[in-house]
Structures are given as structure tokens and as C-alpha cells.
Design an enzyme around this catalytic site. Structure first.
Site, short mmCIF file in Angstrom:
data_model
loop_
_atom_site.label_atom_id
_atom_site.label_comp_id
_atom_site.label_asym_id
_atom_site.label_seq_id
_atom_site.Cartn_x
_atom_site.Cartn_y
_atom_site.Cartn_z
N GLN A 105 0.80 -1.12 -0.11
CA GLN A 105 0.05 -0.05 0.04
C GLN A 105 0.89 1.33 0.02
O GLN A 105 2.05 1.21 0.14
CB GLN A 105 -0.87 0.03 1.18
N GLU A 124 3.62 8.25 8.62
CA GLU A 124 3.56 7.47 9.74
C GLU A 124 4.93 6.79 10.26
O GLU A 124 6.09 6.92 9.37
CB GLU A 124 2.54 6.13 9.47
N HIS A 182 4.82 0.47 0.88
CA HIS A 182 5.20 -0.40 2.18
C HIS A 182 4.24 -1.33 2.68
O HIS A 182 2.97 -1.25 2.21
CB HIS A 182 5.26 0.55 3.54
N ARG A 202 -4.47 0.50 -1.89
CA ARG A 202 -3.85 -0.60 -2.00
C ARG A 202 -3.44 -0.93 -3.45
O ARG A 202 -4.28 -0.89 -4.38
CB ARG A 202 -4.85 -1.94 -1.65
#
EC number: 5.3.1.8
Length: 328
Positions: A105, A124, A182, A202
């Protein structure tokens, strides 16, 4: 919520558990109560339409993080502790149990035109809490892969040939800016600190059925649009060289700074008016005390606390590995 003044104190929340096709039961090791099924995500501190956590402890028990935001505002979250885009709490804190491989994704940036209304981009970081021997993750593209090469690989069913697969161990930290391809793979348990977003595109899902028995939706065109083919500044590091009482910066972004510390004796710290602090107990147990030591809370691994910006001085003690996050 009444208007009486409540003194700031460390907030523990009731996690929102999410069933995922790739989840398992490993989050029970943190003393968390899991509903039935394959639990992939525990949203530990959340202020999002898809998951808002409520306080477990103290005078605000039963109150949602959204209500605290509306009532106490910048006094508790800090002058920088808000998303400028939608006014919400700016971060989302999760524990992830990857009992199977997650989809390959990518996440968009704040400036991507295709973002849903009110939604943020998603930069993130991951801190690996536990990893089975031989565990790996997908982390970025191989050298020289551009959009055309990626499109060709997808069309020919060989997308995995374009991706970097790297080994992981407990204590590894990964910074994943938006635009970085990742995937967490089976056998890891992870603490994730991210922008307050639930937007994921995705690229590939191993042709497996979802929880409803149907193939899960792919978002190939959106993914190709948001991938940072030249790299977005992703960084990884080993964190095991740290000495007790020191703080090692393991991720630094415009949205969060995450530091790792080892606690083996009392460590006096303090919040600043600019930002709340989030503490994640990565392992071990101990205590946090505040209000000049008058008040105290026991801590154990897996717990995530929100310390208001106005808390001031606090002390952590015990035998713990702690992640400390704030807004820069």
C-alpha cells in the site's frame, strides 16, 4: 461534560479494536481484551470518524477524545496540537498484530487532490515491538523503479519484483513518509504513530479474499498517482544502542517527533505549552507520577497515555522502554 475545571492528568483510553483479514490474537499479550475474530489493529488514542477512543481513568472517564478536544482545546492539546486542516487531534496511535501479510500500500500527502473531504494525508512511523525470526517488511521501491516500470510490473503480475523487502527485529524503527510504498508482513507486532488519517491505497493484496469472502478493492490508479518514485525521505534505524535516561529521536517529521527512552530510575520530565505528549510503553512496567508526586498511575507494556500540554512536571519510574511523541 460539565464546565467545572478539571486539573490536567495523564489520560488512558479504551482501545477501539479492528478486525482485519491479516490480524490475530497477539494484542492480548498486553492485557487488552479482544473481541472475537482476527484483531489486526488496536486504535489506542483516536479522534477519527472511524474510531474515537474514550477515557478510562480519572474524572473524564467515559468522555471521548473528540469531546475533550472541543471542551479543553488548545489548553490541553497545546498551541500546535491541532490539525490545521480539520481541527481534530492530529495523531492516531495504534498497536498492530500482523499475523499475516498486509496489502502492499501507499498513503497520500495532505495536498493530494483525491483525498476524501476532511481527511488528512498519512505520514507514519513504526516501532517493532516483537518480530518472529526471519520476519520482513516491504519498505520502498527498488532503485530505478518509475511509474512506467511499476505499471508494467502490475500488468504482468510481478509487482513484488519492484519492491524492497527488508528483515526486521524488535527495536527497529521505520519512518514512512506519505508516498512510500510499504507493507508489514506476517510475524510482527508494531506500535504505529501516524497522522490522524484512515486513507490507504492498495496496490496489491496477494489475490486473497477479504473478511466477506470477496477480493478486497485495489486502488492502482490512485496509488500510482501518489507514489514518491524518487523517494520521500523514508529512514530506518536500529535503536538498541541507547543508554538509560537518554532520549533517542527515532522519527522526525512535520507532524510528529518520536523519541525512545529507557527508564530504570526516576526520570523527571515536563510538558510544554506547545504540545501534548504521548507515551507508549513498549515493554516493561513502572509508574508515572504528577502533581508534585501526589498522584500516581501504574504502567505496563502496551499502554498508551496522552499527557495534556498543561500537565507540567511528571516523573516516570520503574523498568520500561518508552516511546515519547509530540507535535514539532
Amino acid at each position: 461534560m460539565t464546565n467545572t475545571m478539571i486539573k490536567p492528568y495523564p489520560l488512558l483510553f479504551q482501545p477501539e479494536m479492528k478486525e482485519r483479514i491479516w490480524g490475530g490474537r497477539a494484542l492480548a499479550q498486553f492485557g487488552l481484551e479482544l473481541p472475537e475474530g482476527s484483531i489486526g489493529e488496536g486504535w489506542m488514542i483516536g479522534d477519527h470518524p472511524n474510531g474515537t477512543t474514550t477515557v478510562l481513568n480519572g474524572p473524564l472517564a467515559g468522555t471521548g477524545l473528540d469531546a475533550i478536544r472541543e471542551h479543553y482545546g488548545k489548553e490541553w492539546f497545546g498551541t500546535k496540537g491541532f490539525s490545521e486542516r480539520n481541527g481534530r487531534f492530529p495523531l492516531l496511535i495504534k498497536l498492530l498484530d500482523c499475523n499475516d501479510d498486509l496489502s502492499v500500500q501507499v498513503h497520500p500527502t495532505d495536498t493530494y487532490d483525491g483525498l476524501p473531504e476532511g481527511e488528512l494525508g498519512k505520514t507514519e512511523m513504526w516501532y517493532i515491538l516483537d518480530a518472529k525470526p526471519g520476519a520482513t517488511i516491504v519498505y520502498g521501491l527498488k532503485e530505478g523503479v518509475d511509474r512506467a516500470a511499476m505499471e508494467a510490473a502490475i500488468a504482468e503480475g510481478r509487482i513484488m519484483d519492484t519492491l524492497q523487502v527488508v528483515p526486521v527485529e524488535a527495536g527497529d524503527a521505520f519512518y514512512i513518509p506519505a508516498g512510500t510504498v510499504h507493507a508489514l508482513c506476517s510475524g510482527v507486532v508494531v506500535a504505529e504513530i501516524q497522522q490522524n488519517s484512515d486513507t490507504t491505497y492498495r496496490l496489491y493484496d496477494y489475490d486473497r479474499p477479504g473478511l466477506d469472502g470477496k477480493l478486497r478493492e485495489l486502488h492502482v490508479e490512485a496509488s500510482l498517482n501518489v507514489i514518491a518514485y524518487e523517494g520521500a525521505g523514508a529512514q530506518r534505524m536500529k535503536t538498541d544502542g541507547i543508554r538509560p535516561g537518554e532520549w533517542l529521536t527515532i522519527a522526525s517529521s512535520p507532524y510528529f517527533i518520536v523519541e525512545k527512552g529507557i527508564v530504570i530510575e526516576p526520570l523527571a520530565l515536563k510538558t510544554t505549552p506547545e504540545s501534548f505528549v504521548i507515551l507508549v510503553v513498549a515493554d516493561g512496567q513502572g509508574t508515572i507520577s504528577w502533581n508534585e508526586g501526589v498522584e500516581r498511575l501504574a504502567l505496563r507494556s502496551g499502554q498508551c497515555l496522552l499527557l495534556p500540554a498543561s500537565l507540567g512536571g511528571y516523573t516516570v519510574d520503574g523498568s520500561m522502554t518508552v516511546l515519547r511523541s509530540m507535535v514539532p
